[in-house]
Design a protein around this motif. Sequence first.
Motif, PDB file in Angstrom:
ATOM      1  N   GLY A   1     -10.057   8.450   5.320  1.00  0.00           N
ATOM      2  CA  GLY A   1      -8.619   8.626   5.102  1.00  0.00           C
ATOM      3  C   GLY A   1      -7.738   7.314   4.542  1.00  0.00           C
ATOM      4  N   GLY A   2      -6.690   7.259   4.610  1.00  0.00           N
ATOM      5  CA  GLY A   2      -5.846   6.378   4.193  1.00  0.00           C
ATOM      6  C   GLY A   2      -5.683   6.189   2.635  1.00  0.00           C
ATOM      7  N   TYR A   3      -4.970   5.331   1.862  1.00  0.00           N
ATOM      8  CA  TYR A   3      -4.796   5.247   0.385  1.00  0.00           C
ATOM      9  C   TYR A   3      -6.095   5.241  -0.224  1.00  0.00           C
ATOM     10  CZ  TYR A   3      -3.419   3.513  -3.826  1.00  0.00           C
ATOM     11  OH  TYR A   3      -2.972   3.277  -5.234  1.00  0.00           O
ATOM     12  N   GLN A   4      -6.415   6.011  -1.335  1.00  0.00           N
ATOM     13  CA  GLN A   4      -7.459   6.338  -1.977  1.00  0.00           C
ATOM     14  C   GLN A   4      -8.718   6.334  -1.336  1.00  0.00           C
ATOM     15  OE1 GLN A   4      -7.654   5.949  -5.407  1.00  0.00           O
ATOM     16  NE2 GLN A   4      -5.444   6.021  -5.537  1.00  0.00           N
ATOM     17  N   TYR A   5      -8.710   6.943   0.087  1.00  0.00           N
ATOM     18  CA  TYR A   5      -9.675   7.159   1.072  1.00  0.00           C
ATOM     19  C   TYR A   5     -10.560   5.893   1.291  1.00  0.00           C
ATOM     20  CZ  TYR A   5      -8.277  11.772   0.668  1.00  0.00           C
ATOM     21  OH  TYR A   5      -7.411  13.011   0.529  1.00  0.00           O
ATOM     22  N   ASN A   6      -9.859   4.707   1.197  1.00  0.00           N
ATOM     23  CA  ASN A   6     -10.526   3.637   1.525  1.00  0.00           C
ATOM     24  C   ASN A   6     -10.897   3.196   3.060  1.00  0.00           C
ATOM     25  OD1 ASN A   6     -10.355   2.497  -1.047  1.00  0.00           O
ATOM     26  ND2 ASN A   6      -8.802   1.410  -1.159  1.00  0.00           N
ATOM     27  N   LEU A  56      -1.045  -5.961   7.101  1.00  0.00           N
ATOM     28  CA  LEU A  56      -1.615  -4.817   6.758  1.00  0.00           C
ATOM     29  C   LEU A  56      -0.839  -3.772   7.017  1.00  0.00           C
ATOM     30  CD1 LEU A  56      -5.124  -5.393   8.681  1.00  0.00           C
ATOM     31  CD2 LEU A  56      -4.699  -5.198   6.046  1.00  0.00           C
ATOM     32  N   LYS A  57      -1.025  -2.680   6.178  1.00  0.00           N
ATOM     33  CA  LYS A  57      -0.126  -1.332   6.595  1.00  0.00           C
ATOM     34  C   LYS A  57      -0.354  -0.574   7.722  1.00  0.00           C
ATOM     35  CE  LYS A  57       0.971   3.105   4.548  1.00  0.00           C
ATOM     36  NZ  LYS A  57       2.489   2.836   4.781  1.00  0.00           N
ATOM     37  N   ALA A  58       0.301  -0.752   8.710  1.00  0.00           N
ATOM     38  CA  ALA A  58       0.263  -0.050   9.813  1.00  0.00           C
ATOM     39  C   ALA A  58       0.497   1.430   9.906  1.00  0.00           C
ATOM     40  CB  ALA A  58       1.003  -0.968  11.169  1.00  0.00           C
ATOM     41  N   TYR A  59      -0.285   2.309  10.746  1.00  0.00           N
ATOM     42  CA  TYR A  59       0.136   3.347  11.086  1.00  0.00           C
ATOM     43  C   TYR A  59       0.539   3.353  12.527  1.00  0.00           C
ATOM     44  CZ  TYR A  59      -2.299   4.718   6.907  1.00  0.00           C
ATOM     45  OH  TYR A  59      -2.660   4.905   5.414  1.00  0.00           O
ATOM     46  N   THR A  60       1.962   3.380  12.631  1.00  0.00           N
ATOM     47  CA  THR A  60       2.686   3.054  13.933  1.00  0.00           C
ATOM     48  C   THR A  60       2.594   4.083  14.911  1.00  0.00           C
ATOM     49  OG1 THR A  60       4.723   3.533  13.055  1.00  0.00           O
ATOM     50  CG2 THR A  60       4.087   1.185  12.858  1.00  0.00           C
ATOM     51  N   ASN A  61       2.225   5.470  14.696  1.00  0.00           N
ATOM     52  CA  ASN A  61       2.408   6.376  15.334  1.00  0.00           C
ATOM     53  C   ASN A  61       0.874   6.589  15.537  1.00  0.00           C
ATOM     54  OD1 ASN A  61       2.973   8.626  16.720  1.00  0.00           O
ATOM     55  ND2 ASN A  61       3.116  10.266  15.224  1.00  0.00           N
ATOM     56  N   THR A  62       0.254   5.759  16.381  1.00  0.00           N
ATOM     57  CA  THR A  62      -1.138   5.747  17.160  1.00  0.00           C
ATOM     58  C   THR A  62      -1.047   5.751  18.519  1.00  0.00           C
ATOM     59  OG1 THR A  62      -1.924   4.513  15.196  1.00  0.00           O
ATOM     60  CG2 THR A  62      -3.100   4.436  17.341  1.00  0.00           C
ATOM     61  N   THR A  63      -1.353   6.767  19.169  1.00  0.00           N
ATOM     62  CA  THR A  63      -1.306   7.118  20.599  1.00  0.00           C
ATOM     63  C   THR A  63      -2.549   7.374  21.140  1.00  0.00           C
ATOM     64  OG1 THR A  63      -0.977   9.486  20.230  1.00  0.00           O
ATOM     65  CG2 THR A  63       0.901   7.910  20.268  1.00  0.00           C
ATOM     66  N   TYR A  64      -2.853   6.879  22.526  1.00  0.00           N
ATOM     67  CA  TYR A  64      -4.148   7.197  23.204  1.00  0.00           C
ATOM     68  C   TYR A  64      -3.635   8.129  24.475  1.00  0.00           C
ATOM     69  CZ  TYR A  64      -8.086   6.408  26.358  1.00  0.00           C
ATOM     70  OH  TYR A  64      -8.836   6.564  27.290  1.00  0.00           O
ATOM     71  N   VAL A 115      -4.115   9.222  15.444  1.00  0.00           N
ATOM     72  CA  VAL A 115      -3.238   8.425  14.318  1.00  0.00           C
ATOM     73  C   VAL A 115      -2.579   9.376  13.440  1.00  0.00           C
ATOM     74  CG1 VAL A 115      -3.735   6.812  12.481  1.00  0.00           C
ATOM     75  CG2 VAL A 115      -4.976   6.661  14.702  1.00  0.00           C
ATOM     76  N   SER A 116      -1.303   9.135  13.323  1.00  0.00           N
ATOM     77  CA  SER A 116      -0.554   9.824  12.141  1.00  0.00           C
ATOM     78  C   SER A 116       0.702   9.082  11.499  1.00  0.00           C
ATOM     79  CB  SER A 116      -0.189  11.124  12.829  1.00  0.00           C
ATOM     80  OG  SER A 116       0.769  10.872  13.728  1.00  0.00           O
ATOM     81  N   ASN A 117       1.403   9.608  10.517  1.00  0.00           N
ATOM     82  CA  ASN A 117       2.568   9.014  10.184  1.00  0.00           C
ATOM     83  C   ASN A 117       3.493  10.102   9.764  1.00  0.00           C
ATOM     84  OD1 ASN A 117       1.071   9.932   7.765  1.00  0.00           O
ATOM     85  ND2 ASN A 117       1.435   7.988   6.678  1.00  0.00           N
ATOM     86  N   VAL A 131       0.760  -1.150   0.101  1.00  0.00           N
ATOM     87  CA  VAL A 131       0.199  -0.029   0.022  1.00  0.00           C
ATOM     88  C   VAL A 131       1.107   1.247   0.124  1.00  0.00           C
ATOM     89  CG1 VAL A 131      -1.676   1.205   1.432  1.00  0.00           C
ATOM     90  CG2 VAL A 131      -1.675  -1.329   1.255  1.00  0.00           C
ATOM     91  N   PRO A 132       0.787   2.075  -1.028  1.00  0.00           N
ATOM     92  CA  PRO A 132       1.689   3.346  -1.056  1.00  0.00           C
ATOM     93  C   PRO A 132       1.246   4.171   0.172  1.00  0.00           C
ATOM     94  CG  PRO A 132       0.331   3.138  -3.040  1.00  0.00           C
ATOM     95  CD  PRO A 132      -0.119   2.020  -1.979  1.00  0.00           C
ATOM     96  N   VAL A 133       2.514   4.962   0.478  1.00  0.00           N
ATOM     97  CA  VAL A 133       2.413   6.041   1.742  1.00  0.00           C
ATOM     98  C   VAL A 133       1.630   7.317   1.352  1.00  0.00           C
ATOM     99  CG1 VAL A 133       4.040   7.407   3.349  1.00  0.00           C
ATOM    100  CG2 VAL A 133       4.896   5.235   2.445  1.00  0.00           C
ATOM    101  N   VAL A 134       0.729   7.559   2.315  1.00  0.00           N
ATOM    102  CA  VAL A 134       0.008   8.627   2.229  1.00  0.00           C
ATOM    103  C   VAL A 134      -0.022   9.384   3.436  1.00  0.00           C
ATOM    104  CG1 VAL A 134      -1.701   7.691   0.297  1.00  0.00           C
ATOM    105  CG2 VAL A 134      -2.005   7.252   2.621  1.00  0.00           C
ATOM    106  N   SER A 135      -0.372  10.517   3.546  1.00  0.00           N
ATOM    107  CA  SER A 135      -0.430  11.298   4.744  1.00  0.00           C
ATOM    108  C   SER A 135      -1.753  11.002   5.410  1.00  0.00           C
ATOM    109  CB  SER A 135      -0.223  12.639   4.460  1.00  0.00           C
ATOM    110  OG  SER A 135      -0.275  13.456   5.815  1.00  0.00           O
ATOM    111  N   VAL A 136      -1.486  10.464   6.749  1.00  0.00           N
ATOM    112  CA  VAL A 136      -2.800  10.433   7.429  1.00  0.00           C
ATOM    113  C   VAL A 136      -2.471  11.158   8.875  1.00  0.00           C
ATOM    114  CG1 VAL A 136      -4.100   8.724   8.874  1.00  0.00           C
ATOM    115  CG2 VAL A 136      -3.100   7.985   6.716  1.00  0.00           C
TER     116      VAL A 136
END
Length: 150
Positions: A60-65, A131-139, A148-150, A32-37
């Motif tokens: 959000g995500g790739y192609q707003y899927n 799955l492409k993970a967004y690893t900068n996920t904080t609570y 959630v960001s990257n 999955v290509p990198v997109v800004s989230v």
Amino acid sequence: MTKLLKYCIPVIIFLFFLPSSSCKKETTCNGVPVVSVYFQANLALYPQLNPPGNNEVFSGGYQYNGVLVYHYTANQFYAYDCTCPYDGENNSKAVVSASSVSSLYAVCPVCGSSFLLSTGSPNKGPSTCPLKAYTNTTYDAGTNTVTVSN
């Protein structure tokens, strides 16, 4: 006898290597290509995401899927792009969604791959990629907000 060995040895060598080279399975993992989230979700506005084990899909995500956020433990959340890594760029319609049977898995309706939400890793193929993970996920417990960001 030497003539027999002269012809048999190459045949034996050929037969020895034939199964290993012709029976390899090809795997496709276009990724999955990198997109800004970037988004924040206040759990007061998303009560279905409050109990651990539940999930919610955000835009959000790739192609707003979409981006699937999974509440793993009390203060731990994981976020994954909803685009199936098996089909990736080649088929952006392959959208992964949480399984209706169990929220522990996400399933691609196009290729049938399923993924563990606790790790993002494939549980059932054909996908061999996670799955492409967004690893900068904080609570933040103080604000009861997931970021959630990257």
